[in-house]
Design an enzyme around this catalytic site. Structure first.
Site, PDB file in Angstrom:
ATOM      1  N   LYS A 123       0.852  -1.195   0.000  1.00  0.00           N
ATOM      2  CA  LYS A 123       0.000   0.000   0.000  1.00  0.00           C
ATOM      3  C   LYS A 123       0.884   1.240   0.000  1.00  0.00           C
ATOM      4  CE  LYS A 123      -3.666   2.346   2.607  1.00  0.00           C
ATOM      5  NZ  LYS A 123      -4.773   2.186   3.565  1.00  0.00           N
ATOM      6  N   ASP A 228     -13.349   5.052   9.848  1.00  0.00           N
ATOM      7  CA  ASP A 228     -13.757   4.967   8.438  1.00  0.00           C
ATOM      8  C   ASP A 228     -14.258   3.541   8.196  1.00  0.00           C
ATOM      9  OD1 ASP A 228     -14.169   5.832   5.836  1.00  0.00           O
ATOM     10  OD2 ASP A 228     -12.100   5.479   5.201  1.00  0.00           O
TER      11      ASP A 228
HETATM   12  P1  ADP Z   1      -7.537   3.670   1.097  1.00  0.00           P
HETATM   13  O1  ADP Z   1      -7.017   4.252   2.369  1.00  0.00           O
HETATM   14  O2  ADP Z   1      -6.956   4.375  -0.060  1.00  0.00           O
HETATM   15  O3  ADP Z   1      -9.019   3.540   1.076  1.00  0.00           O
HETATM   16  P2  ADP Z   1      -7.383   0.792   1.523  1.00  0.00           P
HETATM   17  O4  ADP Z   1      -6.411   0.300   2.544  1.00  0.00           O
HETATM   18  O5  ADP Z   1      -8.806   0.842   1.932  1.00  0.00           O
HETATM   19  O6  ADP Z   1      -6.889   2.216   0.986  1.00  0.00           O
HETATM   20  O7  ADP Z   1      -7.214  -0.097   0.224  1.00  0.00           O
HETATM   21  C1  ADP Z   1      -7.911   0.184  -0.979  1.00  0.00           C
HETATM   22  C2  ADP Z   1      -8.443  -1.100  -1.600  1.00  0.00           C
HETATM   23  O8  ADP Z   1      -7.360  -1.996  -1.905  1.00  0.00           O
HETATM   24  C3  ADP Z   1      -9.342  -1.872  -0.657  1.00  0.00           C
HETATM   25  O9  ADP Z   1     -10.689  -1.475  -0.767  1.00  0.00           O
HETATM   26  C4  ADP Z   1      -9.136  -3.314  -1.086  1.00  0.00           C
HETATM   27  O10 ADP Z   1      -9.951  -3.626  -2.187  1.00  0.00           O
HETATM   28  C5  ADP Z   1      -7.697  -3.340  -1.552  1.00  0.00           C
HETATM   29  N1  ADP Z   1      -6.800  -3.822  -0.486  1.00  0.00           N
HETATM   30  C6  ADP Z   1      -6.183  -3.060   0.453  1.00  0.00           C
HETATM   31  N2  ADP Z   1      -5.416  -3.808   1.287  1.00  0.00           N
HETATM   32  C7  ADP Z   1      -5.537  -5.073   0.855  1.00  0.00           C
HETATM   33  C8  ADP Z   1      -4.978  -6.336   1.290  1.00  0.00           C
HETATM   34  N3  ADP Z   1      -4.131  -6.413   2.337  1.00  0.00           N
HETATM   35  N4  ADP Z   1      -5.316  -7.451   0.614  1.00  0.00           N
HETATM   36  C9  ADP Z   1      -6.163  -7.382  -0.441  1.00  0.00           C
HETATM   37  N5  ADP Z   1      -6.704  -6.240  -0.905  1.00  0.00           N
HETATM   38  C10 ADP Z   1      -6.412  -5.089  -0.278  1.00  0.00           C
HETATM   39 MG    MG Z   2     -10.153   2.312   2.242  1.00  0.00          MG
END
Ligand code: ADP
Ligand code: MG
Length: 391
Positions: A123, A228
């Site tokens: 991320k 959130d």
């Molecule tokens: P943001 O803060 O930008 O909303 P998120 O952490 O919610 O970021 O991640 C965005 C998207 O990426 C999530 O809605 C999910 O679909 C995917 N995602 C994030 N982390 C993971 C993970 N560890 N494994 C699989 N998919 C993930």
């Molecule tokens: Mg998110």
């Protein structure tokens, strides 16, 4: 924004990384880093350094900027991505970056793999995309502008996410297993499943609803509110169990607006279940139901947090009930920007020892045993090379 040119990482020479790192270091106390300062931090001849700077700008890893008083260089997200990826790969956390899985509100998510071909989620925090969402209000922004930049806030956000994920994971909460972080990048377990927002059928909405509400309550009993908590930040696996993701905006249950945040998280879930599964229950948790068992919020900040995170964490809190009426006025603080320009000429506050440590780590020469230690005794967050660079 968000493109990662992974192939190019191999083509950057040692001197390229040296210069990139020198600009990063210079940004600790300069918004725009003059070429002469870059050359002096990097200990390179001006001519050679300028040539590399021009190349890096051409490859879009930094930008050249000119203001009334200075001209020089500023690191951007692609350049910051490179530094983070190079560091993580030198720690053998990852060797390849694959497809982009998701674009979050404030992040880009990629699949990455290590040498054993195990896959993880990477991320990359990208604050600034939706501007003020994660800033409590504009007053904070103006008041703290001297140490604010989107790169700095993104790094803070990644650090906080890793810290909370680690603490929650160690307590048995359903969150991805944290692997490592550097700068604005967090590497974690790749969750098998789909975000709840993409799920249209579940066998037992009532059971799922209880599981989700119990999670909200359990978090609060540990002193935390997600902030959130919604269908975008809950992943559902094949057995209809949830994993919670996305923690940079978590707030403590002792925050003055805690009850408001708590109620909002609960309401998001009730609304979603009503909308998506036509499921409604009279039972839902309220702030009064909280029976605090332990204070993870206090524990996390008392334990090996970097000073930055301790001081500035509040900047990541989500907008509260009072956010709007504070956003108007705001006289500019005339000292806010000017004060950063000290240290010109000499190295100022730049710590050359730190610079060399970062370089060593970029090249994979740093001792590796520290970086996965338990957060709570925290070499990770307290570690010297997680320098409080004013990025
Ligand atoms: P943001 O803060 O930008 O909303 P998120 O952490 O919610 O970021 O991640 C965005 C998207 O990426 C999530 O809605 C999910 O679909 C995917 N995602 C994030 N982390 C993971 C993970 N560890 N494994 C699989 N998919 C993930
Ligand atoms: Mg998110």
């Amino acid at each position: 924004m968000g493109k990662l040119n992974v192939v190019m990482i191999r083509y950057l020479s040692r001197d390229d990384f040296r210069v990139l790192t020198a600009v990063e270091m210079g940004m600790k106390n300069h918004e725009i880093v003059p070429a002469s300062l870059v050359a002096s931090i990097a200990s390179l001849k001006h001519g050679g350094c300028n040539k590399i700077l021009r190349e890096l700008v051409k490859h879009k890893l930094m930008v050249f900027e000119r203001s009334k008083t200075v001209q020089g260089y500023r690191l951007n997200y692609p350049g910051y991505d490179y530094l983070a990826l190079k560091t993580l790969s030198s720690r053998d956390v990852l060797v390849s970056v694959g497809n982009q899985m998701g674009v979050g509100k404030e992040s880009d998510i990629y699949i990455v793999a290590n040498a054993e071909e195990e896959q993880f989620a990477l991320k990359l925090h990208r604050l600034g995309r939706t501007s003020f969402r994660n800033l409590k209000n504009k007053r904070d922004y103006h008041k703290h502008r001297h140490k604010m930049s989107w790169l700095y806030l993104s790094r803070l956000s990644a650090m906080k996410e890793f810290a909370y994920m680690k603490a929650l994971y160690d307590r048995g909460f359903p969150v991805p297993k944290p692997v490592d972080f550097n700068r604005h990048a967090v590497v974690m377990e790749l969750v098998n499943g789909y975000p709840l927002c993409q799920v249209h059928d579940v066998e037992d909405p009532a059971a799922l609803y209880s599981e989700v509400m119990e999670l909200i309550v359990k978090l609060a009993n540990h002193g935390l509110i997600h902030g959130d908590f919604n269908e975008f930040n809950l992943m559902l696996d094949d057995n209809d169990h949830i994993t919670m993701i996305d923690f940079p905006q978590m707030v403590s249950t002792s925050h003055p607006n805690a009850e408001w945040y708590f109620d909002r998280d609960v309401k998001c879930i009730r609304d979603f279940f009503m909308r998506r599964f036509s499921y409604e229950s009279e039972l839902y948790p309220t702030f009064k139901d909280i029976r605090k068992e332990c204070s993870l919020d206090v524990e996390i900040s008392a334990s090996g947090f970097s000073k930055d995170l301790q001081e500035d964490e509040f900047l990541l809190h989500p907008a509260g009930p009072d956010a709007e009426d504070e956003s108007e006025e705001e006289a500019e603080d005339p000292t806010a920007t000017g004060s950063r320009e000290k240290g010109e000429g000499a190295h100022g506050l730049i710590d050359m020892e730190e610079f060399h440590k970062v370089l060593l780590e970029l090249e994979g020469l740093k001792v590796k045993e520290e970086h996965n230690d338990h957060l709570c005794n925290s070499p990770v967050l307290g570690r010297k090379h997680c320098f409080p660079i004013g990025l």
